[in-house]
Scaffold this motif. Structure first.
Motif, PDB file in Angstrom:
ATOM      1  N   ALA A 202      29.870 -42.605   2.684  1.00 61.26           N
ATOM      2  CA  ALA A 202      29.128 -41.398   2.666  1.00 61.26           C
ATOM      3  C   ALA A 202      27.872 -41.847   2.983  1.00 61.26           C
ATOM      4  CB  ALA A 202      29.306 -40.612   1.521  1.00 61.26           C
ATOM      5  N   THR A 203      27.694 -42.143   4.474  1.00 60.66           N
ATOM      6  CA  THR A 203      26.154 -42.727   4.782  1.00 60.66           C
ATOM      7  C   THR A 203      25.063 -41.596   4.484  1.00 60.66           C
ATOM      8  OG1 THR A 203      26.662 -41.960   7.247  1.00 60.66           O
ATOM      9  CG2 THR A 203      27.292 -44.075   6.427  1.00 60.66           C
ATOM     10  N   ALA A 204      25.182 -40.479   4.505  1.00 57.56           N
ATOM     11  CA  ALA A 204      24.225 -39.232   4.564  1.00 57.56           C
ATOM     12  C   ALA A 204      23.759 -39.648   3.207  1.00 57.56           C
ATOM     13  CB  ALA A 204      24.571 -38.018   4.785  1.00 57.56           C
TER      14      ALA A 204
ATOM     15  N   LYS B 176      39.585 -35.325   4.176  1.00 56.34           N
ATOM     16  CA  LYS B 176      40.823 -35.149   4.746  1.00 56.34           C
ATOM     17  C   LYS B 176      41.765 -33.856   3.954  1.00 56.34           C
ATOM     18  CE  LYS B 176      44.833 -37.840   6.411  1.00 56.34           C
ATOM     19  NZ  LYS B 176      45.406 -39.036   6.605  1.00 56.34           N
ATOM     20  N   LEU B 177      41.692 -33.785   2.810  1.00 53.55           N
ATOM     21  CA  LEU B 177      42.496 -32.653   2.174  1.00 53.55           C
ATOM     22  C   LEU B 177      41.873 -31.257   2.444  1.00 53.55           C
ATOM     23  CD1 LEU B 177      44.344 -31.877  -0.179  1.00 53.55           C
ATOM     24  CD2 LEU B 177      42.550 -31.802  -1.934  1.00 53.55           C
ATOM     25  N   LEU B 178      40.339 -31.168   2.448  1.00 53.68           N
ATOM     26  CA  LEU B 178      39.704 -30.040   2.992  1.00 53.68           C
ATOM     27  C   LEU B 178      40.026 -29.479   4.506  1.00 53.68           C
ATOM     28  CD1 LEU B 178      37.729 -27.854   2.340  1.00 53.68           C
ATOM     29  CD2 LEU B 178      35.973 -29.261   3.014  1.00 53.68           C
ATOM     30  N   ALA B 179      40.111 -30.697   5.138  1.00 54.49           N
ATOM     31  CA  ALA B 179      40.363 -30.560   6.793  1.00 54.49           C
ATOM     32  C   ALA B 179      41.910 -29.922   6.897  1.00 54.49           C
ATOM     33  CB  ALA B 179      40.197 -31.650   7.559  1.00 54.49           C
ATOM     34  N   GLN B 180      42.800 -30.611   6.194  1.00 53.04           N
ATOM     35  CA  GLN B 180      44.325 -30.227   6.456  1.00 53.04           C
ATOM     36  C   GLN B 180      44.783 -29.124   5.647  1.00 53.04           C
ATOM     37  OE1 GLN B 180      46.572 -34.113   5.875  1.00 53.04           O
ATOM     38  NE2 GLN B 180      45.720 -34.729   7.663  1.00 53.04           N
ATOM     39  N   THR B 181      44.023 -28.836   4.765  1.00 57.74           N
ATOM     40  CA  THR B 181      44.463 -27.473   3.919  1.00 57.74           C
ATOM     41  C   THR B 181      43.784 -26.077   4.139  1.00 57.74           C
ATOM     42  OG1 THR B 181      43.115 -27.858   2.094  1.00 57.74           O
ATOM     43  CG2 THR B 181      45.199 -28.821   1.980  1.00 57.74           C
ATOM     44  N   GLU B 182      42.198 -26.478   4.478  1.00 57.83           N
ATOM     45  CA  GLU B 182      41.491 -25.311   4.662  1.00 57.83           C
ATOM     46  C   GLU B 182      40.907 -25.059   6.296  1.00 57.83           C
ATOM     47  OE1 GLU B 182      41.313 -22.761   2.727  1.00 57.83           O
ATOM     48  OE2 GLU B 182      41.718 -23.773   0.572  1.00 57.83           O
ATOM     49  N   GLY B 183      41.229 -26.205   6.954  1.00 55.05           N
ATOM     50  CA  GLY B 183      40.522 -26.115   8.531  1.00 55.05           C
ATOM     51  C   GLY B 183      39.212 -26.447   8.632  1.00 55.05           C
TER      52      GLY B 183
ATOM     53  N   PHE C 229      36.258 -29.097   8.707  1.00 56.90           N
ATOM     54  CA  PHE C 229      36.050 -30.593   9.207  1.00 56.90           C
ATOM     55  C   PHE C 229      34.654 -30.950   8.586  1.00 56.90           C
ATOM     56  CE2 PHE C 229      35.943 -33.907  12.954  1.00 56.90           C
ATOM     57  CZ  PHE C 229      36.033 -34.826  11.802  1.00 56.90           C
ATOM     58  N   CYS C 230      34.323 -31.689   7.434  1.00 56.67           N
ATOM     59  CA  CYS C 230      32.805 -31.992   7.029  1.00 56.67           C
ATOM     60  C   CYS C 230      32.798 -33.371   7.143  1.00 56.67           C
ATOM     61  CB  CYS C 230      32.522 -31.371   5.764  1.00 56.67           C
ATOM     62  SG  CYS C 230      33.637 -31.945   4.442  1.00 56.67           S
ATOM     63  N   GLU C 231      31.417 -33.980   7.191  1.00 56.02           N
ATOM     64  CA  GLU C 231      31.428 -35.344   7.093  1.00 56.02           C
ATOM     65  C   GLU C 231      31.550 -35.798   5.517  1.00 56.02           C
ATOM     66  OE1 GLU C 231      27.403 -37.132   7.156  1.00 56.02           O
ATOM     67  OE2 GLU C 231      26.452 -35.134   7.299  1.00 56.02           O
TER      68      GLU C 231
ATOM     69  N   PRO D 272      32.624 -39.364  13.324  1.00 56.34           N
ATOM     70  CA  PRO D 272      33.924 -39.443  14.169  1.00 56.34           C
ATOM     71  C   PRO D 272      34.881 -40.727  13.649  1.00 56.34           C
ATOM     72  CG  PRO D 272      32.477 -39.871  15.972  1.00 56.34           C
ATOM     73  CD  PRO D 272      31.541 -39.611  14.834  1.00 56.34           C
ATOM     74  N   ASP D 273      34.068 -41.953  13.613  1.00 58.72           N
ATOM     75  CA  ASP D 273      34.869 -43.174  13.435  1.00 58.72           C
ATOM     76  C   ASP D 273      35.528 -43.245  11.995  1.00 58.72           C
ATOM     77  OD1 ASP D 273      34.064 -44.271  15.783  1.00 58.72           O
ATOM     78  OD2 ASP D 273      32.575 -45.446  15.089  1.00 58.72           O
ATOM     79  N   THR D 274      34.655 -42.591  11.047  1.00 65.34           N
ATOM     80  CA  THR D 274      35.569 -42.402   9.759  1.00 65.34           C
ATOM     81  C   THR D 274      36.656 -41.671   9.590  1.00 65.34           C
ATOM     82  OG1 THR D 274      33.282 -43.039   8.530  1.00 65.34           O
ATOM     83  CG2 THR D 274      35.017 -42.063   7.441  1.00 65.34           C
ATOM     84  N   ALA D 275      36.546 -40.448  10.546  1.00 69.25           N
ATOM     85  CA  ALA D 275      37.561 -39.545  10.308  1.00 69.25           C
ATOM     86  C   ALA D 275      38.754 -40.174  11.193  1.00 69.25           C
ATOM     87  CB  ALA D 275      37.092 -38.383  11.151  1.00 69.25           C
ATOM     88  N   ILE D 276      38.496 -40.855  12.155  1.00 66.61           N
ATOM     89  CA  ILE D 276      39.617 -41.299  13.119  1.00 66.61           C
ATOM     90  C   ILE D 276      40.447 -42.334  12.421  1.00 66.61           C
ATOM     91  CG2 ILE D 276      40.285 -42.693  15.027  1.00 66.61           C
ATOM     92  CD1 ILE D 276      38.194 -41.100  16.604  1.00 66.61           C
TER      93      ILE D 276
END
Length: 374
Positions: free
Chosen positions: A257-259, A295-302, A304-306, A343-347
């Motif tokens: 979590a670089t931020a 990943k859970l948030l992206a795949q269950t709620e749509g 996409f956060c860092e 994007p690299d971490t997501a991919i």
């Protein structure tokens, strides 16, 4: 037709500006408060969880709220250049608002330790990017030294106008919910944002003319009481960069979590004060927990956060499981930045594309393999 023109114009009576202040804005703020519908059912908890998706600000993070104020006040004071140390999002926001204002921008970033999405923003907006062989804390020390020897204005969160801009998130949440939530959860890196949120909530319930430790010092701004309560504030740090949890600076912070990869937050004491006054707590999450919830948030709620954003929800899910947050609660999680920042971490943690011939049967076989049962 009435156009939305950003947080300064919307909350002018609650911010330290005058009619003559030259507002530098990209129409930041007004981000969606999204109720999570699927996750509460998945974890079998009777709570309402909302994500305040700050990734939909102009440069993709909450930093825009503070930067519009910092750059506005810098221009008002006659500054020709700004400077910041950054793990990424601050540099992107500073570069964009400096471009909007027509002034120079210098950003110090740790070499090789910044997500490419954020680096590309700072470069594209025309700032001078200076990579240092050191970490964010080294950069923070250097910009403070440089501000004494060069004509640059610091726009990190030690700049009080940054926190003034960031407090407006509390106003928007209260307006959306009709009151403050029971709990508000945030990632904690440099620790300015949690104290800014608390300032906003404190001002929203204030009807007094006395100055308190969490207001702008201009309580005459408080034209009306916006809320009946303040939330319990929850701050979460990555296990590899958790100085508040350790009770001492972390010399070489490390986390995906670089931020929030920060070992010695400049707003440490303000954050602790907000936590204590609200009756809240700090806790930590591992990189594995952070990435799982991203990943859970992206795949269950749509949504996409860092990774750093996901820690606010990851911490809440842990505390719900432990019973620290009770049933029936209303919880807001600040999702501080967009997933496209990194994007690299997501991919790296996503299912790889399926490659087949451009032929009907081959594609149909893939569809049938992946179709849900029933």
């Amino acid at each position: 037709m009435s156009l939305y023109t950003g947080i300064i114009e919307k909350y002018r009576d609650r911010l330290p500006v005058t009619a003559d202040t030259p507002v530098i804005s990209l129409n930041e703020g007004n981000t969606p408060l999204i109720e999570l519908r699927n996750l509460p059912r998945l974890i079998k908890k009777k709570v309402r969880i909302f994500g305040k998706f700050e990734g939909l600000n102009p440069t993709g993070s909450f930093k825009d709220r503070g930067m519009t104020m910092a750059v506005t006040k810098a221009v008002e004071a006659g500054a020709k250049a700004i400077i910041c140390a950054s793990t990424g999002n601050t540099s992107a926001a500073a570069a964009a608002y400096a471009a909007r204002a027509g002034i120079a921008c210098f950003v110090l970033i740790p070499e090789g330790k910044i997500a490419l999405g954020k680096l590309s923003q700072a470069m594209m907006h025309g700032s001078v990017v200076i990579q240092i062989r050191g970490n964010f804390d080294d950069g923070m020390r250097l910009v403070q030294e440089l501000a004494k020897t060069t004509p640059v204005n610091i726009v990190n969160s030690i700049n009080p106008y940054r926190l003034q801009g960031q407090k407006t998130i509390a106003f928007e949440i209260i307006e959306a919910l009709g009151d403050a939530p029971d709990y508000h959860a945030l990632p904690v890196g440099n620790a300015g944002n949690i104290s800014a949120h608390w300032t906003g909530y404190s001002e929203a319930v204030c009807e007094s003319t006395r100055a308190c430790g969490f207001c702008s010092g201009k309580c005459s701004y408080h034209k009306s009481k916006m809320a009946t309560q303040r939330p319990i504030m929850l701050g979460y740090q990555a296990s590899g960069a958790a100085p508040i949890l350790r009770g001492r600076p972390v010399e070489n912070p490390e986390t995906v979590a670089t931020a929030i990869r920060i070992g010695n937050p400049v707003s440490w004491q303000l954050a602790v004060a907000a936590q204590q006054e609200s009756g809240g707590w700090f806790d930590e999450c591992t990189d594995q927990e952070i990435l799982h919830v991203q990943k859970l948030l992206a795949q269950t709620e749509g949504i996409f956060c860092e990774p750093a954003s996901a820690i606010s929800l990851a911490g809440v899910l842990k505390d719900l499981e432990l019973g620290k947050i009770g049933e029936g609660s209303t919880i807001v999680c600040t999702l501080t930045g967009h997933g496209l920042k990194d994007p690299d971490t997501a991919i790296a943690q996503s299912t790889k594309p399926v490659t087949v011939d451009a032929e009907h049967g081959a594609i149909e076989r893939v569809i049938r393999e992946y179709l849900p049962e029933g």
